[in-house]
Design a protein around this motif. Structure first.
Motif, PDB file in Angstrom:
ATOM      1  N   THR A 110      -4.622  -7.213   4.566  1.00 32.33           N
ATOM      2  CA  THR A 110      -5.804  -8.052   4.726  1.00 32.33           C
ATOM      3  C   THR A 110      -6.773  -7.823   3.573  1.00 32.33           C
ATOM      4  O   THR A 110      -7.304  -8.775   2.998  1.00 32.33           O
ATOM      5  CB  THR A 110      -6.503  -7.738   6.065  1.00 32.33           C
ATOM      6  OG1 THR A 110      -5.498  -7.614   7.057  1.00 32.33           O
ATOM      7  CG2 THR A 110      -7.465  -8.827   6.437  1.00 32.33           C
ATOM      8  N   GLY A 127      -6.077  -6.864   0.590  1.00 27.74           N
ATOM      9  CA  GLY A 127      -5.506  -7.480  -0.597  1.00 27.74           C
ATOM     10  C   GLY A 127      -5.777  -8.964  -0.654  1.00 27.74           C
ATOM     11  O   GLY A 127      -6.106  -9.511  -1.704  1.00 27.74           O
ATOM     12  N   ALA A 128      -5.671  -9.632   0.501  1.00 30.80           N
ATOM     13  CA  ALA A 128      -5.855 -11.079   0.532  1.00 30.80           C
ATOM     14  C   ALA A 128      -7.314 -11.445   0.292  1.00 30.80           C
ATOM     15  O   ALA A 128      -7.626 -12.388  -0.430  1.00 30.80           O
ATOM     16  CB  ALA A 128      -5.393 -11.636   1.863  1.00 30.80           C
ATOM     17  N   VAL A 129      -8.229 -10.668   0.876  1.00 34.50           N
ATOM     18  CA  VAL A 129      -9.649 -10.981   0.732  1.00 34.50           C
ATOM     19  C   VAL A 129     -10.092 -10.804  -0.718  1.00 34.50           C
ATOM     20  O   VAL A 129     -10.881 -11.584  -1.244  1.00 34.50           O
ATOM     21  CB  VAL A 129     -10.487 -10.096   1.681  1.00 34.50           C
ATOM     22  CG1 VAL A 129     -11.964 -10.275   1.415  1.00 34.50           C
ATOM     23  CG2 VAL A 129     -10.166 -10.440   3.125  1.00 34.50           C
ATOM     24  N   GLU A 161      -8.463 -11.331  -3.402  1.00 37.39           N
ATOM     25  CA  GLU A 161      -8.107 -12.478  -4.227  1.00 37.39           C
ATOM     26  C   GLU A 161      -9.116 -13.586  -4.022  1.00 37.39           C
ATOM     27  O   GLU A 161      -9.377 -14.399  -4.810  1.00 37.39           O
ATOM     28  CB  GLU A 161      -6.726 -12.989  -3.857  1.00 37.39           C
ATOM     29  CG  GLU A 161      -5.629 -12.095  -4.418  1.00 37.39           C
ATOM     30  CD  GLU A 161      -4.301 -12.373  -3.748  1.00 37.39           C
ATOM     31  OE1 GLU A 161      -4.164 -13.451  -3.157  1.00 37.39           O
ATOM     32  OE2 GLU A 161      -3.432 -11.500  -3.797  1.00 37.39           O
TER      33      GLU A 161
END
Lengths: 317, 295
Positions: B289, B291-293, B295
């Motif tokens: 999570t 990592g996704a935020v 980006e």
């Protein structure tokens, strides 16, 4: 005037010297990792020369005569080279296409689940296979597929009156089995990977779409999918860059090294391993590795070039 | 305000996820039930979710072999702990150095690191280097060193985290106060990037725990330092050998574990991982999570 310049210069020099000295602790901190990278990643480049030498059983490993490309010529006259290349590339393509469609489909439905507690439970359940080693997976596979004791032959086919199948000697089933196990092991991870990106899509888009009377299908096609497109394209490009590499455990452990299955289960990695461990042919094994490294390198450069065109910040370099 | 249509979509999600959850868990259940099956029943009816007759014989046999399995676990734990701790610390220290942009030679170091992601000598070259030059065959280093200790991806992850999530002013003020770089790393950068340490640490630990390839390459079959995965792999190799030589089921005694004992050993091999799973899973989801935020 001259004196002041001199003073200035020596001042600069002194400052530079101090500055350089202040970096020494930083270099020292980097040193352990750099030594490891040197041993683990750079010294094997020196070992690659074996691929260009004759196999020498008597002397040391580096004492064989240089024969340049003879090993590669021999490798590519065997039908093994074609089979392992075909298998490696085709399985990877299959994984990319089926894996992407499957995981996007599942992730979109997963995000429609209203009960967050159950969603969490499902997510944990499908993630379990990801944490298990391929050796254990091969035991699980054996419990289902063994021709004498396997669950499928004894508890599914027998009651239906179908003749038992000798799974480990019938190549025609294995592309499906391998695809299934690959998807089974990776589904939790890919679900997580896509879900965390769907969550970051602002709810406002969906609210606005609903007010405009958009159906769920329209929301998926015009909001969710376009948002996922960059990450899907990026993942695909990265996978294409790795298309010459296979999951060694999947192709080595799962078929239990059954010779009857070699045609559909040999990949570049398993071939290289068998050449080394079973045949003791170090030169051929190294040559296979060099072939994989060089084609793999070119592919990564090409895909990275494409990534740069597509989205600069996602490219590796 | 939940519309009717949303409910149907939710149901569809439930159905798909229930099926997938069953598919994910069922093989482990079969493994477990098989290990508790009476040997004769297993040979007559095959492995089954609902065996006719239960038996603890497989586990009796395993408890008599406890020394081998216990030692296997000890080796696994030692290798996992040492490899993870050393690997994470040296990766993070390199990343810390690389996060300093005015460091002379930084670009060269970055290139040397990135190049390892693009090109490698292949497994056989590594095998030659480790066995012919460093002679780590049949030592614990054979399980620890090859491939697993650290990799460029982890270093880049640490570097990005250090660069983006730790205010430079904080580091500079510590430097002005006369703190050494190692001190700054240990007292400021490390505590502030704890989630990253946990994420990388768990991934590394998972790789060590599940690794059987190093055991296969770098340990002889009669080595005394086999990890639990290596033991499982060796049993597999023995069975393959017997099958390839067409003696298959005729030899089921001797040193080859019989039908149910095999499954019991696999259960013993996977239970601790499933026990640790909730912890792994929580951090894993957190890491993904984050990592996704970012980006």
């Amino acid at each position: 005037m001259r004196a002041t310049t001199d003073m200035k210069l020596s001042g600069v020099r002194k400052k530079n010297k101090i500055k350089w000295k202040s970096y020494i602790p930083l270099y020292l901190m980097a040193l352990p990792a750099l030594i490891y990278v040197f041993i683990n990643n750079y010294m094997p480049l020196y070992g690659m020369q074996i691929a260009f030498r004759e196999l020498d059983f008597s002397g040391s490993i580096f004492s064989g005569k240089f024969v340049w490309f003879d090993n590669f010529k021999f490798l590519f006259t065997t039908k093994d080279a074609m089979i392992m290349t075909r298998n490696t590339v085709l399985y990877n393509l299959l994984f990319i296409v089926v894996g992407t469609i499957f995981s996007v489909f599942v992730a979109i439905l997963f995000n429609e689940i209203l009960s967050k507690r159950l969603a969490k439970f499902y997510q944990s359940a499908v993630l379990i296979p990801f944490f298990i080693s391929m050796v254990v997976v091969s035991y699980l596979g054996f419990a289902f597929l063994s021709s004498e004791n396997g669950f499928i032959n004894n508890s599914i086919l027998k009651p239906l009156g179908i003749d038992p199948v000798s799974w480990y000697t019938e190549p025609k089933y294995w592309p499906y089995i391998i695809l299934f196990v690959h998807t089974w092991k990776g589904m939790g991870y890919s679900l997580l990977f896509i879900t965390v990106r769907i969550i970051t899509i602002s709810k406002d888009y969906y609210e606005a779409a609903k007010i405009d009377g958009a159906t769920k299908w329209q929301q998926i096609f015009y909001i969710t999918l376009p948002f996922l497109k960059p990450v899907i394209v990026l993942m695909t490009i990265l996978s294409i860059g790795r298309i010459f590499y296979s999951d060694f455990g999947l192709f080595y452990q799962l078929p239990m090294s059954s010779g009857a299955l070699y045609d559909v289960t040999t990949t570049i990695d398993t071939y290289s391993f068998r050449a080394l461990m079973n045949l003791g042919d170090i030169t051929m094994s190294t040559a296979t590795g060099v072939y994989q490294s060089i084609v793999g390198f070119v592919l990564i450069l090409v895909t990275n070039y494409v990534t740069r065109k597509f989205s600069k910040e996602d490219s590796l370099f | 305000m939940i519309e009717n249509k949303d409910k149907w979509w939710s149901y569809a999600g439930h159905i798909v996820m229930i099926i997938l959850s069953i598919v994910a868990i069922a093989p482990f259940l079969l493994l477990l039930m098989s290990s508790f099956t009476d040997e004769a029943t297993a040979l007559k009816n095959g492995y089954s979710f609902f065996p006719e007759k239960f038996s603890l014989n497989a586990y009796h046999y395993i408890s008599s072999q406890w020394e081998m399995i216990g030692k296997g676990y000890l080796i696994t734990i030692i290798v996992t702990v040492v490899g993870t701790v050393v690997g994470v610390i040296i990766s993070a220290m390199l990343a810390y150095t690389l996060s300093k942009h005015d460091l002379p030679g930084r670009n060269l170091l970055m290139f040397l690191l990135t190049f390892t992601m693009l090109f490698n000598g292949g497994l056989t070259s590594s095998y030659i280097v480790y066995t012919q030059i460093f002679h780590i065959k049949d030592t614990i280093l054979g399980l620890l060193l090859p491939g697993l200790l650290m990799n460029a991806y982890n270093v880049v992850m640490f570097k990005n985290y250090f660069e983006h999530s730790i205010p430079n002013a904080l580091l500079e003020s510590a430097r002005i106060d006369g703190a050494t770089e190692l001190n700054i790393f240990a007292k400021i950068s490390m505590p502030l990037s704890l989630p990253m340490f946990v994420t990388v640490g768990l991934t590394t630990a998972l790789m060590y725990w599940n690794d059987w390839t190093n055991g296969m390459y770098y340990l002889s079959t009669n080595s005394s330092i086999q990890s639990i995965q290596t033991i499982l792999n060796n049993i597999n190799e023995n069975i393959k050998f017997l099958q390839q030589n067409n003696v298959g089921n005729m030899v089921s005694t001797g040193d080859m574990p019989s039908a149910t004992i095999r499954m019991a050993i696999a259960v013993v091999g996977v239970v601790p991982m499933l026990g640790l799973f909730p912890i792994f899973q929580r951090w894993f989801v957190k890491g993904a999570t984050a990592g996704a935020v970012k980006e």
